[in-house]
Every structure is written in structure tokens, then in C-alpha cells.
Design an enzyme around this catalytic site. Sequence first.
Site, PDB file in Angstrom:
ATOM      1  N   GLY A  32       0.762  -1.234   0.000  1.00  0.00           N
ATOM      2  CA  GLY A  32       0.000   0.000   0.000  1.00  0.00           C
ATOM      3  C   GLY A  32       0.796   1.289   0.000  1.00  0.00           C
ATOM      4  O   GLY A  32       0.248   2.353  -0.280  1.00  0.00           O
ATOM      5  N   ASP A  33       2.095   1.223   0.304  1.00  0.00           N
ATOM      6  CA  ASP A  33       2.962   2.410   0.287  1.00  0.00           C
ATOM      7  C   ASP A  33       4.340   1.988  -0.206  1.00  0.00           C
ATOM      8  O   ASP A  33       5.367   2.316   0.390  1.00  0.00           O
ATOM      9  CB  ASP A  33       3.044   3.023   1.688  1.00  0.00           C
ATOM     10  CG  ASP A  33       3.660   4.421   1.688  1.00  0.00           C
ATOM     11  OD1 ASP A  33       3.863   4.988   0.590  1.00  0.00           O
ATOM     12  OD2 ASP A  33       3.945   4.955   2.776  1.00  0.00           O
ATOM     13  N   LEU A  34       4.348   1.254  -1.316  1.00  0.00           N
ATOM     14  CA  LEU A  34       5.558   0.542  -1.735  1.00  0.00           C
ATOM     15  C   LEU A  34       6.431   1.384  -2.657  1.00  0.00           C
ATOM     16  O   LEU A  34       6.642   1.058  -3.823  1.00  0.00           O
ATOM     17  CB  LEU A  34       5.168  -0.781  -2.399  1.00  0.00           C
ATOM     18  CG  LEU A  34       6.288  -1.817  -2.554  1.00  0.00           C
ATOM     19  CD1 LEU A  34       6.973  -2.099  -1.230  1.00  0.00           C
ATOM     20  CD2 LEU A  34       5.757  -3.098  -3.165  1.00  0.00           C
ATOM     21  N   ASN A  39      10.876   2.156   0.995  1.00  0.00           N
ATOM     22  CA  ASN A  39      10.321   1.141   1.893  1.00  0.00           C
ATOM     23  C   ASN A  39      10.749  -0.270   1.513  1.00  0.00           C
ATOM     24  O   ASN A  39      10.171  -1.248   1.990  1.00  0.00           O
ATOM     25  CB  ASN A  39       8.794   1.248   1.936  1.00  0.00           C
ATOM     26  CG  ASN A  39       8.330   2.452   2.725  1.00  0.00           C
ATOM     27  OD1 ASN A  39       9.080   3.007   3.512  1.00  0.00           O
ATOM     28  ND2 ASN A  39       7.093   2.872   2.521  1.00  0.00           N
ATOM     29  N   MET A  64       3.500   1.879  -7.751  1.00  0.00           N
ATOM     30  CA  MET A  64       4.231   2.742  -6.826  1.00  0.00           C
ATOM     31  C   MET A  64       5.731   2.434  -6.847  1.00  0.00           C
ATOM     32  O   MET A  64       6.556   3.335  -6.669  1.00  0.00           O
ATOM     33  CB  MET A  64       3.687   2.627  -5.422  1.00  0.00           C
ATOM     34  CG  MET A  64       4.160   3.771  -4.536  1.00  0.00           C
ATOM     35  SD  MET A  64       3.195   3.932  -3.038  1.00  0.00           S
ATOM     36  CE  MET A  64       3.963   5.384  -2.340  1.00  0.00           C
TER      37      MET A  64
END
Length: 308
Positions: free
Chosen positions: A212-214, A218, A244
Site C-alpha cells: 500500500g505504500d511501496l 520502503n 508505486m
Amino acid sequence: MRGPGKDPASTGRGDHPRDPVTGTMAERLGVILGRPVRRAARAGSSHDWEISYAELDDGTRLFVKALPRRAPATGVLTAEARGLTWLGQAFGSPALRPLAWDERIVVLPWVAEDEPTPAAAERLGRQLAGLHLTGAAQYGAPWDGYIGPLPMDNTPSDHWPSFFAEQRLRPYLRHALDQGSLTPSDARVVERAVDSVAELAGPAEPPARIHGDLWSGNVLWRGSDAVLIDPAAQGGHRESDLAMLSLFGLPHLDRVRDAYNEVAPLAEGWRTRVALHQLHPLLVHVCLFGAAYRTTALDTARTALRGS
């Protein structure tokens, strides 16, 4: 943001910062972990939390995120810990598992980072495919969501286009407009893309278990593999993670994607949908960092509408 791979020896700070609630950080960690902590060193801050490094009595190194003393317990660190745990339940998951947490602190293993290699990238691609294929009960998640420090509506849904439009795009468009980072004219451009998600979404897919926030920051490279940190974990569309990864660049991304496709081939036309999936993180960046991301967000909305 500063991740678990930085060297604690480089902090140059004292060994006993005060814990956000009570006592030294080392004392607080000893309680939450149930074992002695030799030292803890403050290393700065990121978004709304403070960063520390710690070392157990056996020399094991830890990475610690904690809310400041006077900050309310918003649930952001609980969401991170629950998300990492949920991602880690997938067989062969690359997610870094938390060691302990409560509503004000999360403790992670410290990761000694290496240079990314093609082999590690291919392994990441296969692991990411396996993570996505593990699936989720619905889009969203059974906990309050955050992306960075911003709240994220995780109310479960069975319909991805409406979920993405109403829970991943429109709230951040409104936020950016309200704070003045986008003008009303800008908002109308993005609104057209938001209103067109159902037509642009491509073939229907079941909910995937996504990070979800790749973005590349990260992803920590570690020897022959990689580990994932700082998720906005949710049931979502698997193309969102891959889009992403390409937004800010990732070493050996082609190797990641090729290996992914060997395990879980992407649906036809996925390249035309990359911009649609990138619109969510870009709107989040406009909310967090202001108009610096305005032009990119508007260009991405136009590209999504063209489907190219």
C-alpha cells in the site's frame, strides 16, 4: 523516511533518551520486550514520530519508532504493526515482522542493508506475487488506516473502483484543495480521473494483500533478498504496489516485474493503468509536501484519463 537499515552507530547521540511516556527508552523497551535492553540512542524524527536505535543485552540491534511525549495516541503505529503482521502471515512474505508494539511504540529488527542485486530483485518479484496472491477478505482492512501520518479510510468494500475513487483518491483531493496546494481548476482535472475510475480500472480482480505504500524507500535490500517496511497494508489492487515501485524508481525494477509475472501474470493493459494507480500516492504527496508535487499529480491524472 529513515528506515530500519541505517547504522545506529552513526547517530552520535546519548544512550538514554527519555521515553515518550515514562522512564528512559531503554527501560520502556525492556518492559515491552520482556528482556534487558543494553542501550537506546535517539536518531531523530520522521513525520509525527521519533526514531531511536537500541541494542539488547546479547547485542541484537533494534529499530524503534515512538510517538512524542505530548502527542495523542492516534493509532498510526498500531496500524503499521498490525499491517506488517498481516503481511507477514503470507507464505514467504518479504514484510519485516515487528518484535513488539503498543499504541505509542513499535519495535522492529534492525536491518543491515546491502547493495541491490538482480538476484535479490527477482526474489522480491516472486515474493511480492505470492503476497498478493494470498489475498484479502475485502478491499480495505479491519483496522484504522494510515499512509505516512495521514489517516486512510479502510472501511471494507467489495467493489474496487468505488473503493479506490471514494477512499483512496477523493479524500486526498479534498485535503489538497482545502489546504491550497491545488486550485479549484487543478481539482477539476483530478476530479475527472476520479469520476472515471470504473471505466479505467481494467478487468476485475479479487482483493490482493498489498503493502500500500511501496515506494523504493520502503524496500531494504539485505543480502540475497529484500524486506518491506512502513506499509499502509490493506486489501487492494495488486497493480497499485507495482505502480508505486515505478513512481520514484527501484533498482532492477524490470527484474522484479519479470519475476512477478512468471508467478502471477498481470492483466492485459496493465501499463495503461500505471498512472491511475500512481494518482493515489501523488495526491498524498501533495497533501504532505504541498505544491511541489502539483504538476506531477496533474500530469498523472491526464495520463490516466488517456489510458496511456
